[in-house]
Design an enzyme around this catalytic site. Structure first.
Site, short mmCIF file in Angstrom:
data_model
loop_
_atom_site.label_atom_id
_atom_site.label_comp_id
_atom_site.label_asym_id
_atom_site.label_seq_id
_atom_site.Cartn_x
_atom_site.Cartn_y
_atom_site.Cartn_z
CD GLU A 1 -2.24 -9.66 2.92
OE1 GLU A 1 -1.92 -9.35 1.76
OE2 GLU A 1 -2.31 -8.84 3.85
CB SER B 1 -0.89 0.03 1.25
OG SER B 1 -1.63 -1.15 1.34
CD GLU C 1 -16.49 -2.15 1.79
OE1 GLU C 1 -15.28 -2.35 2.04
OE2 GLU C 1 -17.33 -1.95 2.68
C1 LIG Z 1 -4.28 -3.34 10.38
C2 LIG Z 1 -3.81 -3.13 8.99
C3 LIG Z 1 -2.62 -3.68 8.56
C4 LIG Z 1 -2.15 -3.46 7.27
N1 LIG Z 1 -0.95 -3.98 6.89
C5 LIG Z 1 -0.45 -3.71 5.66
C6 LIG Z 1 0.84 -4.17 5.28
O1 LIG Z 1 1.53 -4.81 6.05
N2 LIG Z 1 1.30 -3.87 4.06
C7 LIG Z 1 0.56 -3.16 3.16
O2 LIG Z 1 1.03 -2.96 2.06
N3 LIG Z 1 -0.67 -2.70 3.49
C8 LIG Z 1 -1.19 -2.96 4.72
N4 LIG Z 1 -2.44 -2.47 5.06
C9 LIG Z 1 -3.14 -1.62 4.12
C10 LIG Z 1 -4.40 -2.21 3.51
O3 LIG Z 1 -4.10 -3.19 2.57
C11 LIG Z 1 -5.19 -1.06 2.91
O4 LIG Z 1 -5.60 -0.24 3.96
C12 LIG Z 1 -6.40 -1.53 2.14
O5 LIG Z 1 -6.02 -2.20 0.97
C13 LIG Z 1 -7.35 -0.39 1.80
O6 LIG Z 1 -6.72 0.67 1.18
P1 LIG Z 1 -6.93 2.19 1.72
O7 LIG Z 1 -6.60 2.17 3.15
O8 LIG Z 1 -6.17 3.07 0.84
O9 LIG Z 1 -8.45 2.44 1.58
P2 LIG Z 1 -9.23 2.93 0.25
O10 LIG Z 1 -8.86 2.05 -0.88
O11 LIG Z 1 -9.11 4.37 0.09
O12 LIG Z 1 -10.71 2.55 0.65
C14 LIG Z 1 -11.60 3.41 1.39
C15 LIG Z 1 -12.99 2.81 1.36
O13 LIG Z 1 -13.45 2.80 0.01
C16 LIG Z 1 -13.84 1.50 -0.36
N5 LIG Z 1 -13.54 1.26 -1.76
C17 LIG Z 1 -12.39 1.51 -2.41
N6 LIG Z 1 -12.45 1.09 -3.68
C18 LIG Z 1 -13.68 0.54 -3.83
C19 LIG Z 1 -14.36 -0.06 -4.93
N7 LIG Z 1 -13.78 -0.24 -6.11
N8 LIG Z 1 -15.62 -0.50 -4.72
C20 LIG Z 1 -16.22 -0.34 -3.51
N9 LIG Z 1 -15.64 0.23 -2.46
C21 LIG Z 1 -14.37 0.66 -2.62
C22 LIG Z 1 -13.03 0.58 0.54
O14 LIG Z 1 -13.61 -0.71 0.66
C23 LIG Z 1 -13.02 1.36 1.83
O15 LIG Z 1 -14.21 1.10 2.53
C24 LIG Z 1 -2.91 -2.69 6.37
C25 LIG Z 1 -4.14 -2.17 6.78
C26 LIG Z 1 -4.59 -2.36 8.09
C27 LIG Z 1 -5.89 -1.77 8.49
#
Ligand SMILES: Cc1cc2nc3c(=O)[nH]c(=O)nc-3n(C[C@H](O)[C@H](O)[C@H](O)COP(=O)(O)OP(=O)(O)OC[C@H]3O[C@@H](n4cnc5c(N)ncnc54)[C@H](O)[C@@H]3O)c2cc1C
Lengths: 382, 394
Positions: free
Chosen positions: B248, B133, B379
């Site tokens: 994963e 991410s 989602e």
């Molecule tokens: C505890 C924790 C540990 C993590 N560890 C890691 C790690 O070790 N390495 C790493 O790389 N990442 C890690 N992550 C990151 C995680 O993979 C991302 O937070 C996740 O993929 C969501 O991305 P975002 O936070 O940018 O949210 P966004 O993508 O901005 O999403 C925001 C909201 O919009 C919704 N949304 C987005 N796109 C769509 C769509 N196309 N259709 C419908 N809804 C949508 C999402 O479901 C969410 O509800 C971690 C996250 C957490 C919470």
């Protein structure tokens, strides 16, 4: 417990699906309903199914059956449920034959089971009463022993195929008060015995049921199935197994309704695009898929457990889990199916409504989800 | 007695003889499993348990022996897990090496990468983190911007990763970088392995709502990564990235299977909602406990079904999305219910008047909210099911 079908079981499923497609398309279900068919199914088609071994699927070969297991039964029931097929699998096989298998004397078994397996003898289990709701041990129908015979008096409701069954298995109270698990006895009666009156009931679904009134019906001591006063436990065992079988039928129904809906999402267009491209619907469809997959797992696990010789406690637990899940899942799928079809889904002309009604009937039959959750909690001591 | 029974017998005897008594107890409040790595410090009994198991290759039981694994068959691996569960012994080692990058390298790594990276994972010497991410690339992972430019035998990497779990404790990172900015977004991505000790890597911990700081921002400035650390081919990292995500999601789902949660919730209910007749005091709570127990059973059977299908030779379907979606939801419902059962005693953050296990229950609930976000949001999982399983149009 390997939760995967063997090749023979898959083949059995395909055969069943082909038979249903050829002999009982949904059009036929609609015709039976529209004609208010007094029987509600076809005895000829039932004999045909018997020839394929389905009527005797659980009956040992010594009694003319196929001597197969519950997983085979499941595979067939799923296809019948998919097609909402009204032939008397539930009444004759899952309830009636099962009662004879679990509680019958040698004589009772050899008198009845070969004819059941051949598709010639229909059975019904008359256990439900106006005030029993889901408690199979609430029995007000009475049986009294007087001058060398039993006299049965009372009324049973929604007896599946009770209007056409040749022989009825009836629960009656021989001692104790209405809600006692003890003091219940099961009897075998012929439907045409003096004092038996049956009236066809019309339910929302396409399964046929009847009111069975018993007015001083006389039977001899040989009519008792199992032990006098000990029929309550037998009844519970029969119903747990029948409940598990019913969940396979429900699985078929929910799968069909779901597939019908996904097809519609792919083909119906609004705003210039297929409605299945709207995420609000996609996500709901995906959730339905998850629910049906979990239901499938529960149904398979429950049948498999019976094949592996589950004891009564395990069977009751599996029945509770599978029935609670299938009740909730089938209702959810059916409600969503109507919603996603829009106006057409509300019309009698469209088939989706049949599934909604079948879902409701199956949900309530043998206890709804809340009942089975409460039951599991009690079984586990909380 | 067949071979598997003999193996079971032998395994049990060995475990009984070698597991320190302290490793046969559930984690106490404040304790954690051993994650290994150069930066970790573990109590003596934990280190001893790790060493004993690693020597047999039983930290990675089914990996081949030449890569530090135990060389066990699937069946033997299952027997080992069952015996460990029966005796209540803790896993000697956990982490992303064992569950994510290790399995990935076994599938698609070069021989040299396997020999170099797998044994240190199995021995608990190297701890890994996941650099997927970025601030602008979450659900839309393929939109990532971290750049890698070829310079002779190295890639020079610059960019920012975020939510990198345990980046501050990890020794190596597997990450996605953009190697061709002109290609369509899925086509210009490469999968790299990067030593966190390289000059130009800095990490800053981020605190979670549960109070813990398990993840970080990772800043990468002109870090030189040898070309031999590319997994698969340059610009073909997207397929590999997705394969890793399946590992994963399996891991996340696995973490939520077969626990004695009904029993635990029931014990909580008896503690906070006692009733005279021995049943749970509030019928609605009782119903919710039973519902969870049933759903958990159905979930476990679904996992078992999918394994049985794979074993019977059917290709694995997109079921990892079901498992990720449903397993995390189950866990969230369970944590939420535990808090509601504990009532006012669940409002403690720390200190006077709140037992350790009460504080943990509350923090576990807060942490569980991340389950449906990490590893691809719910989602996104539903999108995958709708598209890949149901074939619904875009
Ligand atoms: C505890 C924790 C540990 C993590 N560890 C890691 C790690 O070790 N390495 C790493 O790389 N990442 C890690 N992550 C990151 C995680 O993979 C991302 O937070 C996740 O993929 C969501 O991305 P975002 O936070 O940018 O949210 P966004 O993508 O901005 O999403 C925001 C909201 O919009 C919704 N949304 C987005 N796109 C769509 C769509 N196309 N259709 C419908 N809804 C949508 C999402 O479901 C969410 O509800 C971690 C996250 C957490 C919470």
């Amino acid at each position: 417990m390997a939760l995967v079908l063997t090749e023979e079981q898959e083949l059995l499923g395909r055969t069943a699906r082909e038979l249903v497609a050829a002999r009982s398309p949904l059009k036929r279900i609609r015709q039976l309903r529209d004609a208010r068919d007094p029987i509600g199914f076809s005895r000829d088609l039932w004999r045909e199914m018997a020839r394929l071994g389905w009527a005797g699927i659980l009956i040992p070969e010594a009694h003319g059956g196929a001597g197969l297991g519950y997983t085979e039964l499941m595979v067939v029931l799923e296809e019948l449920g998919r097609g909402l097929v009204p032939e008397p699998m539930l009444s004759t096989v899952l309830l009636g034959a099962s009662a004879l298998l679990l509680g019958g004397s040698d004589a009772q078994r050899s008198d009845h089971l070969p004819a059941v397996a051949a598709g010639d003898l229909l059975l019904a289990l008359a256990y439900q009463e106006q005030r029993s709701r889901y408690d199979v041990h609430h029995v007000e129908t009475r049986a009294e022993w007087a001058s060398g015979s039993w006299r049965l008096t009372g009324e049973k409701i929604q007896v599946l195929d009770g209007h056409v069954a040749d022989v009825l298995v009836v629960s009656a109270r021989t001692s104790g008060s209405p809600a006692n698990a003890e003091g219940i006895t099961l009897f075998l009666l012929r439907r045409d015995a003096p004092g038996v009156r049956v009236a066809r009931q019309w339910r929302i679904d396409t399964r046929a049921a009847a009111l069975v009134a018993l007015d001083g019906v006389r039977v001899g001591a040989e009519a008792v199935l199992g032990e006098v006063d000990a029929g309550g436990a037998l009844l519970a065992r029969v119903l747990d197994r029948a409940t598990i079988g019913l969940t396979a039928d429900m699985l078929g129904g929910m799968t069909a309704a779901f597939e019908m809906t996904v097809d519609y999402l792919r083909t119906r267009r609004q705003f210039g695009v297929p409605i299945g491209s709207f995420q609000a619907l996609k996500h709901r469809a995906a959730r339905l898929y998850v629910e049906t997959e979990l239901a499938r797992s529960a149904v398979m696990a429950a049948h498999r457990a019976l094949d592996e010789g589950a004891d009564d406690m395990q069977a009751a637990r599996m029945a509770a889990i599978a029935k609670a899940r299938c009740s909730d899942a089938y209702m959810l799928v059916a409600h969503e199916a109507v919603q996603m079809h829009g106006g057409i889904g509300m019309t009698d002309e469209h088939d989706v409504g049949f599934y909604l009604k079948a879902a409701r009937a199956a949900e309530i039959m043998f206890g709804d989800a809340a009942y089975h959750r409460d039951r599991l909690a009690r079984l586990q001591g909380y | 007695m067949d071979d598997l029974d003999a193996f079971r017998e032998e395994t049990r005897r060995w475990l009984v003889a070698n597991a320190p008594p302290s490793m046969r107890k559930p984690l106490a409040a404040g304790e954690d499993y051993c994650w290994g790595g150069r930066k970790g410090r573990w109590p003596a009994d934990v280190a001893r348990w790790l060493a004993a198991m690693a020597e047999r290759g039983w930290t990675a039981p089914t990996w081949p022996r030449e890569y530090g694994g135990g060389g066990l068959s699937e069946e033997e691996g299952k027997v080992l897990a069952q015996e460990m569960a029966k005796l209540g012994v803790r896993p000697p080692l956990v982490g992303f090496g064992l569950t994510m990058i290790g399995p990935l390298l076994l599938h698609v790594g070069s021989e040299q990468q396997k020999r170099r990276h797998l044994p240190p994972i199995a021995h608990g010497e190297i701890r890994w983190c996941q650099g997927y991410s970025e601030p602008g690339a979450g659900s839309d992972l393929a939109g990532l911007q971290t750049r890698a430019v070829r310079d002779g035998d190295v890639f020079v990497v610059t960019g920012q990763k975020v939510w990198t779990s345990f980046a501050d404790k990890a020794d190596w990172m597997f990450l996605l970088v953009r190697t061709d900015p002109d290609a369509p977004k899925h086509a210009g991505i490469t999968f790299l392995l990067m030593d966190m000790a390289s000059p130009g890597v800095t990490v800053r911990p981020i605190k979670l709502i549960s109070g813990a700081s398990p993840f970080c921002e990772t800043f990468i400035t002109d870090v030189r990564v040898p070309v031999e650390n590319v997994v698969g081919h340059v610009n073909e990292g997207w397929g590999i990235a997705k394969m890793l995500l399946r590992f994963e999601r399996n891991m996340i789902a696995d973490a939520f299977k077969e626990r004695d949660d009904a029993a635990r919730l029931l014990a909580l209910a008896r503690r906070y909602l006692p009733a005279d007749d021995g049943r749970v005091g509030q019928p609605i709570v009782r119903d919710q406990i039973t519902q969870l127990e049933m759903d958990q059973a159905c979930f476990d059977w679904t996992l078992a079904r999918s394994r049985a299908r794979v074993k019977a030779g059917h290709p694995p379907g997109p079921e990892t999305s079901i498992f990720k979606y449903y397993g995390t939801e189950l866990n969230q419902r369970r944590r939420d219910l535990a808090v509601r059962i504990a009532g006012p005693q669940a409002l403690g953050w720390e200190g006077e008047g709140f037992a350790d296990d009460e504080v943990k229950l509350t923090r576990d609930w807060l942490r569980s909210r991340g389950n449906s976000i990490e590893g691809g949001t719910s989602e996104v999982q539903l999108n995958i099911i709708a598209k890949r399983v149901l074939g619904l149009p875009d």
